[in-house]
Write an enzyme that holds these catalytic residues in place. Sequence first.
Site, PDB file in Angstrom:
ATOM      1  CE  LYS A  22     -10.626  -2.695  -5.813  1.00 34.54           C
ATOM      2  NZ  LYS A  22     -10.591  -1.996  -4.532  1.00 34.54           N
ATOM      3  CG  ASN A  23      -9.010   1.674  -3.836  1.00 37.32           C
ATOM      4  OD1 ASN A  23      -9.817   0.782  -4.107  1.00 37.32           O
ATOM      5  ND2 ASN A  23      -7.909   1.456  -3.141  1.00 37.32           N
ATOM      6  CB  CYS A 116     -14.484  -8.816   3.915  1.00 34.59           C
ATOM      7  SG  CYS A 116     -13.179  -7.647   4.147  1.00 34.59           S
ATOM      8  NE  ARG A 121     -12.902  -3.421   4.632  1.00 40.67           N
ATOM      9  CZ  ARG A 121     -12.541  -3.408   3.351  1.00 40.67           C
ATOM     10  NH1 ARG A 121     -12.445  -4.517   2.679  1.00 40.67           N
ATOM     11  NH2 ARG A 121     -12.289  -2.270   2.753  1.00 40.67           N
ATOM     12  CG  ASP A 305      -5.348  -0.909  -0.348  1.00 33.91           C
ATOM     13  OD1 ASP A 305      -5.847  -1.613   0.538  1.00 33.91           O
ATOM     14  OD2 ASP A 305      -6.026  -0.215  -1.132  1.00 33.91           O
ATOM     15  NE  ARG A 397     -12.785  -7.447  -5.225  1.00 32.06           N
ATOM     16  CZ  ARG A 397     -12.643  -7.015  -3.993  1.00 32.06           C
ATOM     17  NH1 ARG A 397     -12.293  -7.827  -3.037  1.00 32.06           N
ATOM     18  NH2 ARG A 397     -12.886  -5.761  -3.687  1.00 32.06           N
TER      19      ARG A 397
HETATM   20  C1  UD1 Z   1      -9.604   1.219   3.420  1.00 33.64           C
HETATM   21  C2  UD1 Z   1      -8.328   2.019   3.451  1.00 33.64           C
HETATM   22  C3  UD1 Z   1      -8.117   2.557   2.054  1.00 33.64           C
HETATM   23  C4  UD1 Z   1      -8.079   1.364   1.107  1.00 33.64           C
HETATM   24  C5  UD1 Z   1      -9.342   0.499   1.214  1.00 33.64           C
HETATM   25  C6  UD1 Z   1      -9.283  -0.782   0.390  1.00 33.64           C
HETATM   26  C7  UD1 Z   1      -7.397   3.473   5.182  1.00 33.64           C
HETATM   27  C8  UD1 Z   1      -7.663   4.465   6.233  1.00 33.64           C
HETATM   28  N1  UD1 Z   1      -8.440   3.070   4.447  1.00 33.64           N
HETATM   29  O1  UD1 Z   1     -10.681   2.053   3.054  1.00 33.64           O
HETATM   30  O2  UD1 Z   1      -6.932   3.288   1.963  1.00 33.64           O
HETATM   31  O3  UD1 Z   1      -7.904   1.767  -0.203  1.00 33.64           O
HETATM   32  O4  UD1 Z   1      -9.510   0.126   2.559  1.00 33.64           O
HETATM   33  O5  UD1 Z   1      -8.429  -1.716   0.958  1.00 33.64           O
HETATM   34  O6  UD1 Z   1      -6.278   3.060   4.978  1.00 33.64           O
HETATM   35  N2  UD1 Z   1     -14.112   1.617  10.372  1.00 33.64           N
HETATM   36  C9  UD1 Z   1     -15.017   1.542  11.415  1.00 33.64           C
HETATM   37  N3  UD1 Z   1     -16.308   1.972  11.194  1.00 33.64           N
HETATM   38  C10 UD1 Z   1     -16.691   2.482   9.997  1.00 33.64           C
HETATM   39  C11 UD1 Z   1     -15.761   2.550   8.945  1.00 33.64           C
HETATM   40  C12 UD1 Z   1     -14.479   2.107   9.167  1.00 33.64           C
HETATM   41  O7  UD1 Z   1     -14.693   1.084  12.503  1.00 33.64           O
HETATM   42  O8  UD1 Z   1     -17.874   2.852   9.873  1.00 33.64           O
HETATM   43  C13 UD1 Z   1     -12.740   1.110  10.565  1.00 33.64           C
HETATM   44  C14 UD1 Z   1     -12.454  -0.101   9.666  1.00 33.64           C
HETATM   45  O9  UD1 Z   1     -12.887  -1.323  10.238  1.00 33.64           O
HETATM   46  C15 UD1 Z   1     -10.954  -0.031   9.525  1.00 33.64           C
HETATM   47  C16 UD1 Z   1     -10.696   1.488   9.524  1.00 33.64           C
HETATM   48  O10 UD1 Z   1     -11.826   2.085  10.142  1.00 33.64           O
HETATM   49  O11 UD1 Z   1     -10.331  -0.602  10.635  1.00 33.64           O
HETATM   50  C17 UD1 Z   1     -10.471   2.082   8.127  1.00 33.64           C
HETATM   51  O12 UD1 Z   1     -11.619   1.874   7.370  1.00 33.64           O
HETATM   52  P1  UD1 Z   1     -12.013   2.712   6.086  1.00 33.64           P
HETATM   53  O13 UD1 Z   1     -10.996   3.754   5.774  1.00 33.64           O
HETATM   54  O14 UD1 Z   1     -13.412   3.107   6.204  1.00 33.64           O
HETATM   55  O15 UD1 Z   1     -11.946   1.545   5.036  1.00 33.64           O
HETATM   56  P2  UD1 Z   1     -12.152   1.666   3.530  1.00 33.64           P
HETATM   57  O16 UD1 Z   1     -13.001   2.798   3.144  1.00 33.64           O
HETATM   58  O17 UD1 Z   1     -12.495   0.292   3.062  1.00 33.64           O
END
Ligand code: UD1
Length: 417
Positions: A22-23, A116, A121, A305, A397
């Site tokens: 998925k990712n 969420c 996030r 995850d 999902r």
């Molecule tokens: C994250 C996971 C990814 C997982 C996905 C779905 C990590 C590092 N990332 O990816 O492995 O597959 O969720 O569950 O494990 N953040 C900020 N500002 C930003 C972007 C992120 O503060 O602009 C923070 C987020 O709030 C979070 C952290 O950084 O605490 C990691 O976020 P990010 O890796 O961007 O999340 P996803 O891409 O959703």
Amino acid sequence: MGYYLIEGGKPIGGEFAVRGSKNAALPILAATLLAEDEVVLENCPLIRDFYLTLDILRTLGCKAELTGRTAVIDTRQIKDVKIQEETVQKMRSSILFLGALLGREKRAILGHPGGCAIGKRPIDIHLSSFEKMGVEINEEDGLFYCSAPHILGYHIYLKYPSVGATENLLLLAAKAEGVTVIHNAAREPEIVALVHFLRACGAEIYGEGTPSIMIEGVKKLHGAYFSIPFDRIEAGTFLCASAMTGGELSLLGVEKNDIETTLDVLQKTGCRFTFETERLRMMPPKQLKAELSLVTGPYPGFPTDMQPLIMSLLTLAKGTCMISETVFEARFRHAEELCRMGADIVIADRVAKIKGSPGLHGAEVFGRDLRGGAALLIAALAAEGKSTVYGSEYVERGYEKIEDAFSLLGGNVRLME
Ligand code: UD1
């Protein structure tokens, strides 16, 4: 609200061919916009988020057809550059259309993602990096209006190796003017998959899987044929289910390196493994045991995850374990539900203390996010008696007909909608 009815206590074992990730698939679907051509994707996961992302492409004016697990996407024509707020809130990964649309059309409109179930996030890292590359961003009535007459390569240092921000920057930089270097980039296998796809379309990118990725912008990309790699979280989910229920499981189509941290934990609980080309066989012990301290973190750290699923596993491992969740601030909501099934878990801030119980019992529990819901499902498979797990729409999902997959492996799961 949909739910699963589970009669637990039966071993989950046999052979399971792991599906496409998925990712990896969702960012690649966004990236097809940059090709402005026909793209063929094999091994697509037949899950709700994949269908929703195909719908986004269609709403933008592209053609997208799915036959079996093969998607044929034609992105030569597009008629819109807007991703609605409801879409972004329903599926976070739709923020990747920002980088893809800007890379292609030099403009994009994106609804505000909001928070969420697993945390706030924010997208500040995405937006501030975009601004450095020449993108102008205005926020109005809950929408981000983004435009850039020239997207310019830049050295970007990410304050956190965000997976989403690294992906968005790869999409923006692939056709930018000049060279972009992403420092402190995310190194997850899904980043590597996205780079492999972009390279198949003609992009010039180096260093994927390391903390520095260099992108030499090219004028044009082209179509490609690409196979989506396996889903490491689905693989981990099925391994945990078998370990908890005492079933022997063979997984087909997996790359051992990409699931090493999960295998390491399972090994420490007493599971044994053999591995031959893309076939992983797990033999669980009679009684799981563990005294572990796990900390989730960016790759190659322990994947956030997998945290809910490993927590579920540890509820049955003799000993006391700690899990610290460092990636998302609110990702322990499954713990309370596991306790309703007899688990002994105490949460203090971002740390969970799990004391292994001799057994779980069936209960009525509520999944409130994708992996949390799956964690409850595998706990129910291991529990004595009947359980109802609500929140199947979250599980769907990211898992393809999980009720059928577990039933084929010896479980008793029914989806009620
Ligand atoms: C994250 C996971 C990814 C997982 C996905 C779905 C990590 C590092 N990332 O990816 O492995 O597959 O969720 O569950 O494990 N953040 C900020 N500002 C930003 C972007 C992120 O503060 O602009 C923070 C987020 O709030 C979070 C952290 O950084 O605490 C990691 O976020 P990010 O890796 O961007 O999340 P996803 O891409 O959703």
